[in-house]
Design a protein around this motif. Structure first.
Motif, PDB file in Angstrom:
ATOM      1  N   THR A 196      34.593 -14.301 -66.050  1.00 38.92           N
ATOM      2  CA  THR A 196      35.256 -15.504 -66.264  1.00 38.92           C
ATOM      3  C   THR A 196      34.470 -16.764 -66.209  1.00 38.92           C
ATOM      4  OG1 THR A 196      37.401 -14.291 -65.330  1.00 38.92           O
ATOM      5  CG2 THR A 196      37.218 -16.837 -65.405  1.00 38.92           C
ATOM      6  N   LYS A 238      40.275 -22.135 -66.093  1.00 45.18           N
ATOM      7  CA  LYS A 238      41.053 -20.959 -65.464  1.00 45.18           C
ATOM      8  C   LYS A 238      42.227 -20.975 -64.663  1.00 45.18           C
ATOM      9  CE  LYS A 238      37.853 -21.278 -61.592  1.00 45.18           C
ATOM     10  NZ  LYS A 238      38.841 -21.314 -60.406  1.00 45.18           N
ATOM     11  N   VAL A 252      33.863 -19.377 -69.347  1.00 44.00           N
ATOM     12  CA  VAL A 252      34.414 -20.869 -69.229  1.00 44.00           C
ATOM     13  C   VAL A 252      33.378 -21.732 -69.662  1.00 44.00           C
ATOM     14  CG1 VAL A 252      34.895 -22.725 -67.643  1.00 44.00           C
ATOM     15  CG2 VAL A 252      36.343 -20.303 -67.490  1.00 44.00           C
ATOM     16  N   ASP A 276      42.861 -15.523 -67.297  1.00 46.22           N
ATOM     17  CA  ASP A 276      41.490 -15.806 -66.596  1.00 46.22           C
ATOM     18  C   ASP A 276      40.731 -16.892 -67.259  1.00 46.22           C
ATOM     19  OD1 ASP A 276      41.428 -13.475 -64.717  1.00 46.22           O
ATOM     20  OD2 ASP A 276      41.468 -12.270 -66.551  1.00 46.22           O
ATOM     21  N   VAL A 277      41.048 -17.214 -68.648  1.00 49.15           N
ATOM     22  CA  VAL A 277      40.459 -18.294 -69.091  1.00 49.15           C
ATOM     23  C   VAL A 277      41.659 -18.783 -70.155  1.00 49.15           C
ATOM     24  CG1 VAL A 277      38.550 -19.247 -70.573  1.00 49.15           C
ATOM     25  CG2 VAL A 277      38.006 -17.403 -69.254  1.00 49.15           C
TER      26      VAL A 277
END
Length: 205
Positions: free
Chosen positions: A44, A66, A48, A85-86
């Motif tokens: 993750t 996130k 990002v 998650d993102v």
């Protein structure tokens, strides 16, 4: 897993969201804690940073985060609260209410789910919900090749599935190994499935 006794709406979920003790989603009217192993968080974090760098490099109007909570709904109409998650959202949408919390009712540009033991949620439930609310692009990052062979084939290998909206329906592409992941949102992005697997540091666990 933390659950409530009554079926909550999305607004009630936000009002009752537990503070300072993890990440939660609203699933079937109940508040459910979402746990992730460190390898999952490593992937993750890598995404990002990659999306953020690409957005800045190209001068795109995106916020990468996130901790974006989304209001979705099941086919029955029951409200859900999802935390990808993102999340990638247009800065103009994000900043239209800069004093607000991290929850959105508008569809975002791109959502990423990094799979874990509850992989069916990503492949089935969230896929349907994200398509229904109009999220333009959706990634399923199966870096552990944890889903069934029906999705991953035989032998199972780490795979990234990229879904993009065409005429309100998702069209899917899959990527494996050293194939460059093609993203409609970030068309010049240079990232492969193998790089994501390496970023997990799973070989050291």
């Amino acid at each position: 897993m933390v659950q409530t006794k009554t079926k909550l709406t999305f607004l009630e979920f936000l009002k009752n969201y537990p503070e300072g003790s993890g990440t939660y989603e609203l699933v079937n009217g109940e508040i459910v804690k979402v746990e992730a192993i460190r390898a999952h968080k490593n992937v993750t974090r890598h995404l990002v940073k990659s999306f953020d760098r690409e957005s800045e490099r190209l001068g795109l109007d995106y916020i990468v985060d996130k901790d974006i909570v989304l209001r979705t709904a099941k086919a029955s109409g029951q409200e859900q609260g999802r935390n990808p998650d993102v999340g990638v959202v247009k800065a103009s949408v994000w900043n239209s209410n800069a004093r607000g919390d991290g929850a959105l009712i508008e569809p975002i540009q791109l959502a990423v789910e990094v799979t874990s033991t509850n992989w069916e949620d990503d492949y089935i439930d969230k896929l349907e919900e994200y398509q229904e609310i109009g999220i333009f692009e959706y990634w399923i990052v199966d870096y552990l090749a944890i889903a069934s062979r029906a999705y991953l084939g035989n032998p199972k290998v780490p795979t990234v599935f990229v879904y993009s909206l065409e005429n309100d329906r998702y069209v899917m592409q899959s990527f494996r190994g050293n194939e460059r992941i093609i993203s409609p949102t970030f068309p010049e992005l240079e990232i492969t499935v193998e790089q994501l697997v390496i970023s997990s540091q799973i070989q050291q666990l």
